[in-house]
Every structure is written in C-alpha cells, then in structure tokens.
Design a protein around this motif. Structure first.
Motif, mmCIF file in Angstrom:
data_model
loop_
_atom_site.group_PDB
_atom_site.id
_atom_site.type_symbol
_atom_site.label_atom_id
_atom_site.label_comp_id
_atom_site.label_asym_id
_atom_site.label_seq_id
_atom_site.Cartn_x
_atom_site.Cartn_y
_atom_site.Cartn_z
ATOM 1 N N LEU A 295 -49.682 54.685 -15.184
ATOM 2 C CA LEU A 295 -49.982 56.114 -15.025
ATOM 3 C C LEU A 295 -50.416 56.427 -13.607
ATOM 4 N N GLU B 181 -49.287 54.781 -11.049
ATOM 5 C CA GLU B 181 -48.184 54.318 -10.205
ATOM 6 C C GLU B 181 -48.582 53.127 -9.335
ATOM 7 N N TYR C 23 -40.843 53.021 -18.138
ATOM 8 C CA TYR C 23 -40.567 54.443 -18.327
ATOM 9 C C TYR C 23 -41.125 55.259 -17.165
ATOM 10 N N PHE C 24 -42.363 54.990 -16.800
ATOM 11 C CA PHE C 24 -42.953 55.740 -15.697
ATOM 12 C C PHE C 24 -42.393 55.315 -14.348
ATOM 13 N N TRP C 25 -41.855 54.088 -14.279
ATOM 14 C CA TRP C 25 -41.293 53.624 -13.004
ATOM 15 C C TRP C 25 -39.917 54.216 -12.748
ATOM 16 N N ASN D 124 -37.903 57.524 -16.875
ATOM 17 C CA ASN D 124 -38.124 58.953 -17.104
ATOM 18 C C ASN D 124 -37.122 59.823 -16.366
#
Length: 302
Positions: A48, A50, A104-106, A109
């Motif tokens: 979250l 990063e 997913y966040f990397w 998404n």
C-alpha cells in the motif's frame, strides 16, 4: 440460628477448574507461525505504501519462519492439531493473499482498469487455498508409500509465492518496463497458480539425507548463498527461484522412477503370492485324490 434438617440434600461444592499450563515445546512453534502471519500482513502494508523491496522482504521473512515452525515442532515434539490448523491459515494469508495483493498494487491494477487484474488475484488465492486443503487431507492417508514423503504434489505455497514475485524481484535490480508488464505478470501468476494445484511431483527437502562426501560441498554452497543474499539479495533470490524451476523436471523423473519400482515390487509380490496359492491348491487336490483311491500320490523319480 436454626439448624438445617438432616434430610435436606447437601450441595456439593465443586472447585472451579483451572486452565492447564501449555508446555513450551507446544507454544514455541505457534509463536513462529504467528510471526510468519504478521510478516505476511506487513507485506500488504508495504505494498500500500509502494515500498516493494520491503514487501518482498516481508514475504521472504514469512517463508523463513514458516520453514522453521515445522522443524521446531518436530525437534521439540510439540506438533499439535491446533498448530497444524494455524499454520495452514498463516500460509494462506502469507503466500496466497499477500503476494497477489503486492502484485496487484505493483502492476495488475493497470490490467482492464483493475477488474481483470483483480480476477487474476482471486484465481491465485483460490489455487493456494485448494493446494493447502489437498495437502492437509493427504496427511491422513495411511496407505501412502514411505518414499512419497520426499515429494510434494504440486508446487508448495511458499515456493509458489516466491515464483509469483519473480518478475518483481528481477525488476528491483533491472529497471525495465518488460518485467512490469501487467499482461506478463497476469499470465505468470495464473501459471504459478496452476503449478500449485497440479499433480506434478516436486522435491520436498524435509527428508533429504546428505552423504558424508558431500558435506563440504553443501557447506560451501550454503556460504556462497548467504554471501550472495547479503551482497546481492535480489539477484541471489531470483537465482534460487530459477534453480527451483529447473529442479521440477528432475523431481518428476525421480518420482516416476520410484513409482515404477514400487509398482514392479508389488507385481512381483502378488505373482509370488498367487504362485504359492496355486501350488498349495494343487498339493491339496493331490492329497485328496490319493485319499479317495486309497493309494499314495505317485511321484516321478528322475
């Protein structure tokens, strides 16, 4: 003061039961499992924020403590049903949810405005849950040959988490948009999930025995790996994961060789038993025939 009647029933006073103390040999493995669980949750927090290096490092810490808790439980003879269930829940979160969320966040998404990427995340997590459920049910099978303990069925959850993060690990050293491609990572994540629920046998290093002549080589290789992790951690970690991928065909070949040998041994044993049964039946028939005619069974002299 009025006395109680003698015929009134006396109330038994039962002292409250006290909770027994849990021995340290049972508590220690569970503590290591909780540490692994916290590390997996912390990886999601780093994602979250990063902070990708810390996210990968947290999952690596979870894998380390996951490897330790089972060995500590066997060493201290503190294995329990509670510890096994706790370990499975920790594995699902640390190696089935956390790596997929990090990816997913990397990059995922960006795939289909996040919707397609999230479906990939769900698919990987479900594969991990199915893999862990199959592993837990296979432990109760009493008819398995002893040699099957040297193999896993499919890629285990910690190794699957590491393989899922392979492109992220490489990108920490090589800044390239190729490794960050959402489509590439989605396909790779689905492929790793498929390997986890597959029937492909993979090596289990829990029962590995090293010959005395190879002890020096193993110690030297361990020193080189530790030195690599301290100086070039991401290259070394990627090399370890690639070496694991290369080992899968060898594990499949070794498993098939042992399975064929076990099958041949069973066939030989069944043939021997059948021959003994047939010979016993013929002898019994001969004895019965001799008894009915009143003559002993004839024998041929050579």
């Amino acid at each position: 003061m009025r006395k109680q009647d003698d015929d009134m029933p006396l109330k038994l006073i039962i002292p409250p039961q006290r909770l027994g103390k849990m021995p340290l040999n049972t508590l220690a493995p569970n503590i290591l499992t909780i540490i692994a669980l916290c590390a997996g949750l912390t990886a999601i927090r780093f994602a979250l924020l990063e902070q990708w290096k810390f996210a990968v490092g947290a999952i690596a810490v979870a894998a380390l403590f996951d490897a330790l808790d089972g060995r500590v439980a066997r060493l201290l003879k503190g294995a329990s049903k509670f510890g096994a269930e706790l370990d499975s829940l920790s594995d699902f979160l640390s190696f089935g949810v956390a790596p997929a969320i990090v990816l997913y966040f990397w990059t995922l998404n960006d795939l289909g405005h996040g919707n397609t990427g999230w479906l990939v995340v769900l698919a990987f997590s479900v594969c991990t849950a199915l893999r862990l459920a199959r592993f837990n049910t296979a432990l109760d099978d009493p008819d398995k040959p002893v040699w099957t303990g040297s193999f896993f069925t499919g890629v285990p959850a910690p190794a699957g988490a590491g393989l899922a993060l392979l492109f992220l690990i490489v990108s920490l050293e090589i800044d390239s948009e190729f490794f960050r491609s959402p489509a590439l990572n989605a396909i790779w994540l689905l492929l790793v999930g498929g390997l986890m629920i597959s029937r492909i046998p993979t090596f289990s290093f829990k029962r590995v025995r090293v010959g005395r002549e190879y002890v020096g080589v193993i110690l030297l290789a361990t020193g080189l790996v530790v030195a690599g992790l301290l100086n070039q951690p991401w290259y070394t970690l990627a090399a370890i994961l690639l070496a694991y991928l290369v080992s899968i065909p060898f594990s499949f070949r070794a498993h098939e060789r042992l399975r064929r040998g076990d099958r041949a041994h069973k066939n030989t044993a069944e043939s021997t038993a059948a021959s003994a049964t047939d010979a016993g039946g013929e002898t019994q028939k001969s004895e019965q025939a001799g008894g009915q005619t009143g003559e002993p069974p004839r024998t041929t002299l050579h």
